[in-house]
Design a protein around this motif. Sequence first.
Motif, mmCIF file in Angstrom:
data_model
loop_
_atom_site.group_PDB
_atom_site.id
_atom_site.type_symbol
_atom_site.label_atom_id
_atom_site.label_comp_id
_atom_site.label_asym_id
_atom_site.label_seq_id
_atom_site.Cartn_x
_atom_site.Cartn_y
_atom_site.Cartn_z
ATOM 1 N N SER A 53 40.826 49.159 31.824
ATOM 2 C CA SER A 53 40.908 48.412 33.088
ATOM 3 C C SER A 53 39.542 48.387 33.757
ATOM 4 O O SER A 53 38.710 49.272 33.532
ATOM 5 C CB SER A 53 41.926 49.050 34.038
ATOM 6 O OG SER A 53 43.215 49.052 33.468
ATOM 7 N N ARG A 60 42.404 46.183 40.727
ATOM 8 C CA ARG A 60 42.282 46.569 39.317
ATOM 9 C C ARG A 60 42.735 45.394 38.459
ATOM 10 O O ARG A 60 43.667 44.677 38.832
ATOM 11 C CB ARG A 60 43.140 47.802 39.032
ATOM 12 C CG ARG A 60 43.198 48.219 37.573
ATOM 13 C CD ARG A 60 44.286 49.271 37.363
ATOM 14 N NE ARG A 60 44.022 50.485 38.128
ATOM 15 C CZ ARG A 60 43.378 51.549 37.643
ATOM 16 N NH1 ARG A 60 42.967 51.527 36.386
ATOM 17 N NH2 ARG A 60 43.174 52.601 38.393
ATOM 18 N N ASP A 62 43.471 44.417 34.159
ATOM 19 C CA ASP A 62 43.492 44.862 32.768
ATOM 20 C C ASP A 62 42.420 44.122 31.979
ATOM 21 O O ASP A 62 42.122 42.946 32.238
ATOM 22 C CB ASP A 62 44.862 44.601 32.146
ATOM 23 C CG ASP A 62 45.939 45.473 32.759
ATOM 24 O OD1 ASP A 62 45.587 46.542 33.296
ATOM 25 O OD2 ASP A 62 47.124 45.078 32.712
ATOM 26 N N GLN A 99 44.943 39.321 32.659
ATOM 27 C CA GLN A 99 43.933 40.200 32.108
ATOM 28 C C GLN A 99 42.687 39.392 31.776
ATOM 29 O O GLN A 99 42.720 38.168 31.743
ATOM 30 C CB GLN A 99 44.470 40.895 30.848
ATOM 31 C CG GLN A 99 44.806 39.928 29.721
ATOM 32 C CD GLN A 99 45.494 40.614 28.555
ATOM 33 O OE1 GLN A 99 45.895 41.746 28.651
ATOM 34 N NE2 GLN A 99 45.631 39.895 27.445
#
Length: 522
Positions: A53, A60, A62, A99
């Motif tokens: 991460s 945050r 991924d 992500q």
Amino acid sequence: MSDNVPSNAPEWSVSDLAGALKRTLEDSFGHVRLRGEVSGYRGPHSSGHVYFSLKDQNARIDAVIWKGSFSRLKFKPQEGLEVIATGRITTFPGKSSYQIVIDSLEPAGVGALMALLEERRRTLMAEGLFETARKRALPYLPRVIGVVTSPTGAVIRDILHRLEDRFPRRVLVWPVRVQGETSAAEVAAAIRGFNALERGGPIPRPDVLIVARGGGSIEDLWGFNEEIVVRAAAESDIPLVAAVGHETDWTLIDHAADVRAPTPTGAAEMVVPVRAELISIVLDLARRHEEAASRLVERRRSELRSTARALPTPDALFAPKRQKLDLASAKLGPALSRNARRHETQLIDLARQLARFSPAARIASLRARFNAVGERPQLAMKRVLESQDTKLKNITQRLSIARAALLRTEVTRIGQRRDLVHRVTERLDPAFAGQIARKRARLEAQVQLFDSLNYKSVLARGFAIVRDADGRPLHDVAAITDGRALLLEFADGTAEATGGRGQVKPKPGKPKTPPTEQGALF
């Protein structure tokens, strides 16, 4: 709105909605550069892909690096390091999350690299790889020098030129890349390869190693900060000189090496002395050695002359000894005569002593003593025999008296035992007869009880046993069928009969001996 009112909103399947979100996100953020701190990094997965991460103080995201992209990265992610990641934003429908797929990665400035470098330095120092006690001195004049560097740069030319100027030595160059992704692995392999060479083999084993590279930025020198290079330098059995960068440049291999040189040229100056200076020193030492040897010989010659003058002449040395010898020779004749006379006297005394202890004298003495004894042994033996005879007669007489007394005592005791046996026999016969009578009465009682319990006594009272043709007793009327052969047992014999429903027809015949098995009574 009522539940029955239809809605004009279109219906989406979960897969359609996830696909639409994925396309919208990828169209809006097709290619981004993202700055953040690496979190949750655990190295490559078993598939080769990398998952972690990126985070800052508020959010945050991924991150994933595919196997092919990870192998091409020059800079690998480190836990807690601030980096700048370049890639594309996409979604992962399986988790309803978004992500970033990273294509390239670089540290977020020199400060991040320095923090990483300091952390790695503390870790390796804690393992003892930088201890001063484990560093070795360089050989004074190595026969073979191993150099790990790029074969095409100016570094190797500077090293060879400096070695040629100072003291020409045999140089083995292990070509490596000194910058780039594979530089650290190649440098470590070169150090271990030089150490793996056998002494006396076809390729000579170096006496000292130089790991060299020219100056550059911290990113250019980063390969020499890799842990694999530092451990290879610390494990090297061959003394190692690190000459990476300029004098102000420091890398982790400088701490692990036995000696750190400010420049590659300085490394060449450290491993070999100046040949001209050595020749001058050797010549000066040879001259001083020759002068010292001449002075020593002259001093020893002078001391020998002084010692020779102080020594006495041969006549002066041997005169006292010669005079002692003359005096001794003059005293030798009389002394020998006195010695011979003394030994002669001792010999005569020994002969007299030997005569007194000779075998003939010993036999004569014993013969005289034997004659003096005479008949005394015979008389003494006779007296002893008479005394023993008297004692034997007395013992025989006492034994005879004791035997007679013992016989009388035994006869009396046997008579007493015989009387006792007669008295016991007189009491035993009535007792035995009474015991027999009691046993006979018990036996007769048992016989009477047996007779009372015997089924034949019941037959004697008018009863009979009904058996089939095989002699098995019948216990109820249902067992008798029409025309069945029966055998009736009475007290005085048996009779045959034929069975019928409700009647028994006797058959004439000779009575048979009844079987011994007890049957039913009727």
